[in-house]
Motif scaffolding. Sequence first.
Motif: not given
Length: 438
Positions: A388-397
């Motif tokens: 699973a890939t979880l977006p962080m910081r509004k999707g930039s990380s």
Amino acid sequence: MALMGLMGLMGIAQAQNGFNLPYSQFGVGISELPNNMPMANRMGGVAYTRSGSNYINPFNPASYAAIGMESFVFDMGAGIQLTTLRDEKNSVRDADGNIGYLLVGMPVTRWWKLAGGLMPYTNADYSSIQAMEGDGYVTMKNINDGTGGTNLAFLGSAFNILGNGTEGRRLQAGFNVGYLVGRIQRAISYSFQGTDTTHYMNSRRYKETKVGNLMFDLGLQYFEPLGERYTLGVGLTYKPRREMDVRDQALIYTYHTSDQSLVDTIFPLPGNSARFTSTLSQDHTFGIGLNLERNGRWMVAADATFAGWAGLYYKEGREPSIFGEDALRQGPYSRYALGFEKMGSMDASTYWGRISWSAGAHIEQGKMRLNIGGMDHVVNEWGVGLGATLPMRKGSSLLTLSVGYSSLGDKALLQRDCITFGIAVSSCERWFVKRKYN
């Protein structure tokens, strides 16, 4: 020697610490790439067509072209491996965890991007103890152990030949220049115990191999929109054939059991050097990948890899060999991987809708070829992965979590079943933005 090293593993001391990987006793160790990297492991090892603006894919250098114009990307991954070794009668368990890799990427111009980093290439870590009955009065105990491995430090460039590297029709090419460096230490000790050891002398064989060589690989990616909804991607990679020298140093000596003190040096003889040169060979290696993406919704991808033999082939430059004839043999190698990803949407109303889910499987044929006891063995591997890939910081990380299972070899020789848990952080920072003030 090889047979004792493999089949004697069931006598491993239970108090041993560290990771025990018996197949790594050959050559310069065994490679876990790309399955030790969460980015690839979560899709069964699929990598040749993968590219993104906020992560780095070192398996196809053309992918660096997708790095954003105002971005600095930093990737770090770590993993834990739970392993079971078994033959037809016995089994043992082991575990290990470590930092997997460190990667960075950045733009130079709109059409030229850079990436580099450090990642493990091969690993040698094993230990076994085997006792054999002699003439009824003496028992010989063999202790076979080794540690070390190699790491690859690389710098790569990618170029946007057609398109902008992120959407629409695009063609991108790249290359990596790497430096393979490492040290592998191996030893075999023979000790005798019994009521009559007058005519037996304990001995030890030791060899240290130092690696320091340049490596190269090339990559190409092409993406073609199919109407408004789909995109077809093609990835190509190539590693040229390389013949490389490595430095060896060896020592063979006899010793006292009581205090391990040296009695006599068998190699090198007086006036001779303990150092000699051996060779590492990498064959031409070709990779091809295909993917079909339903833009922003899902993607299915497949990879295939072909080479004359797997990885690096080591040939000792001394006759007779320090440890006897090496069991490793050259032979055709192929790897196939298939993966699927359900892509998260940044416009989703909930966080769960922004998560990407993936799964895949791989098979490696001829990952290792051994001649043991006069019999040829082809060691294959297969495995599956989820992630699973979880977006962080509004999707930039991104935060990537993966779990994979792989099975190497079979019980007739030695089977290694491994569960790998991986975590990776891909930090994408906007470093090159000129702020405006009113």
